[in-house]
Design an enzyme around this catalytic site. Structure first.
Site, short mmCIF file in Angstrom:
data_model
loop_
_atom_site.label_atom_id
_atom_site.label_comp_id
_atom_site.label_asym_id
_atom_site.label_seq_id
_atom_site.Cartn_x
_atom_site.Cartn_y
_atom_site.Cartn_z
N THR A 126 0.51 -0.91 -0.29
CA THR A 126 0.54 -0.02 -0.34
C THR A 126 0.79 1.15 0.19
OG1 THR A 126 -1.80 -1.29 1.53
CG2 THR A 126 -2.25 1.28 1.39
N LEU A 127 0.26 2.18 -0.93
CA LEU A 127 1.61 3.67 -0.62
C LEU A 127 0.39 4.34 -0.78
CD1 LEU A 127 3.57 2.71 -4.20
CD2 LEU A 127 4.37 2.46 -1.95
#
Lengths: 242, 272
Positions: A20-21
């Protein structure tokens, strides 16, 4: 289409593309407080896709087991993942079929461990969670952030709620609020958020948890007031503008 | 029990449907020195006979604190007991860390039983040669469990294991119906008297027995020698006679939870 194994260089592995960025579909604030018989929690039903208010009927509060209620802001898909983890946790707890059950304190601790471990792997669950519950007459209200910061308090809020709702709660919360007073106080907070938070939608649910169990209200809207004199002739001070 | 051709491997069944290696492991428990447990609604007491092998050596440690709310007494191969205690402590501490809450003793006991069962179904392992009396608290109150090398576990109001434990069991069988409402002090007294029964005439001194208590509001701890000696002196001064059994109707219960498993010819002990 051939996959070149070293196309991304030797420095990042393919697994990195799974981390997850940034959050994509997000929920905004959750506000909760302890009252006489248990916990009251409020959250609107909006799911924003960036600055677009894309989804307007998202349930951001769910009951967990017999004793707890979880509210989440942040990435909604991560919230759904957390619900799956908790589902399994509660299932195994029930399968023991003895007189013991996981209460809100235990669920909160478990979530803290999950969030902190994910943060350590640089793959966070992009949520701020509010966990409230009542077990054997004991009220519990806590919060966990996406980096694993956790604490317990008499009233909590996530996101913008921290800045707009907490000050109201600090002034006006007291022990042994009645149910009606608690709801009025929450609605006051949610109204401020509705006016001032860009990602808020005017459709909310209030959930109550007591020793008897969890009830989540039907969605409803708050009454708002826009009849300020400055709004009736907004360009009075600047002719030609709109 | 006599040697036979089915008793070499734990993974070999006998034609009568018995696993002899497991039964031999249970014999090892009977050879260990006695351990006794009894419980009331709010407290559980463990007592055991602690004889040193010679005057020069120290006593074998038989009671272990597993967590603030759980303790265990062992009988049999004490090395196996130590390893299992370490496992129990680990499980408790991991649960406490994840859930910030004490592990319910009933769940620990099941995990322990499942661990023992594995050793009865692998050809490269052997059963643990130790019986464990696990005492602890959970949401429902105080509990006493017995974990067997076979992987079975039972909950008891009172129980005794190890050598000459039958004498203690006979005493407990007469009095167990009163234990639920016993006070903490009466429970300890009954435990000490049970230990005395297993000594069969030898004088009961605090140097040869260990007592531990856990209860609601009271963390598991082993009583120090002085306290134990004072308690022994207190009831021995009153008289060597056993206090009279209060009339509670039929003192003999057919489904007595303190009853020893029937050692009939042919019945495998672990089936009971």
């Amino acid at each position: 289409m051939e996959q070149k194994p070293f196309s991304r260089g030797l420095l990042s592995s393919e697994a990195d593309s799974q981390r997850t960025l940034y959050p994509y579909v997000t929920g905004t604030s959750v506000v909760a407080l302890k009252y006489k018989d248990g916990i009251l929690m409020a959250a609107d039903m909006g799911g924003s896709y960036g600055s677009t208010l894309r989804y307007k009927t998202v349930e951001r509060m769910k009951s967990i087991g017999k004793h707890s209620l979880l509210g989440a802001s942040g990435e909604l898909s991560d919230f759904q993942e957390i619900l799956r983890y908790l589902d399994e946790l509660i299932l195994y707890d029930n399968m023991w079929d003895d007189g013991n059950s996981l209460g809100p304190k235990e669920v909160h601790s478990y979530l803290t461990r999950v969030m902190y471990n994910r943060r350590n792997k640089f793959n966070p669950l992009w949520n701020s969670l509010v966990l409230g519950g009542v077990k054997n007459g004991q009220k519990y209200l806590g919060m966990v952030s996406m980096i694993g910061v956790n604490f317990e308090d008499d009233h909590v809020a996530t996101g913008f709620g921290n800045h707009l709702a907490r000050p109201i709660l600090r002034e006006e919360w007291h022990e042994n609020l009645s149910f009606e007073d608690g709801v009025k106080l929450l609605e006051k907070c949610m109204r401020v958020l509705l006016y001032r938070d860009r990602s808020a939608v005017n459709k909310l649910q209030i959930a109550k948890i007591t020793d008897e169990g969890v009830t989540v209200s039907q969605p409803y809207s708050l009454k708002t007031f826009w009849g300020f004199s400055a709004f009736s002739n907004p360009t009075a001070g600047a002719e030609g503008s709109w | 029990m006599f040697r036979n051709q089915y008793d070499t491997d734990v993974t070999t069944w006998s034609p009568a449907g018995r696993l002899f290696q497991v039964e031999y492991a249970m014999e090892a428990v009977k050879q260990g020195s006695a351990a006794i447990g009894l419980r009331s609604k709010t407290h559980v007491v463990l007592a055991c006979v602690n004889k040193a092998s010679s005057e020069l050596s120290s006593h074998q440690k038989k009671i272990f604190k597993v967590d603030d709310h759980i303790g265990v007494a062992i009988a049999g191969l004490t090395a196996d007991g130590r390893v299992l205690s370490r496992y129990m402590r680990n499980e408790c501490i991991n649960y406490s860390f994840t859930y910030e809450s004490p592990l319910p003793v009933g769940r620990l006991v099941v995990q322990l039983a499942d661990k023992a069962q594995v050793c009865t179904q692998r050809s490269w392992k052997r059963p643990y040669g130790v019986g464990l009396l696990v005492v602890g608290l959970d949401e429902l109150g105080a509990h006493l469990y017995y974990n067997c090398p076979s992987g079975n576990y039972f909950e008891y109001q009172a129980f005794a294991i190890g050598s000459r434990s039958q004498a203690a069991k006979t005493y407990l069988e007469r009095r167990f119906e009163n234990f639920t409402d016993s006070s903490r002090e009466d429970l300890i007294k009954d435990a000490l008297i049970s230990v005395r029964e297993t000594l069969q005439g030898e004088k009961l001194k605090s140097s040869i027995c260990t007592v531990a208590v856990v209860g609601i509001g009271e963390a598991f701890h082993i009583l120090d020698q002085e306290t134990v000696q004072q308690l022994i002196d207190a009831f021995e001064i009153v008289g060597e006679d056993e206090p009279p059994v209060p009339e509670v109707g039929d003192a003999e219960a057919d489904q007595g939870e303190a009853a020893a498993p029937a050692a009939e010819e042919g019945a495998a002990p672990m089936d009971i």
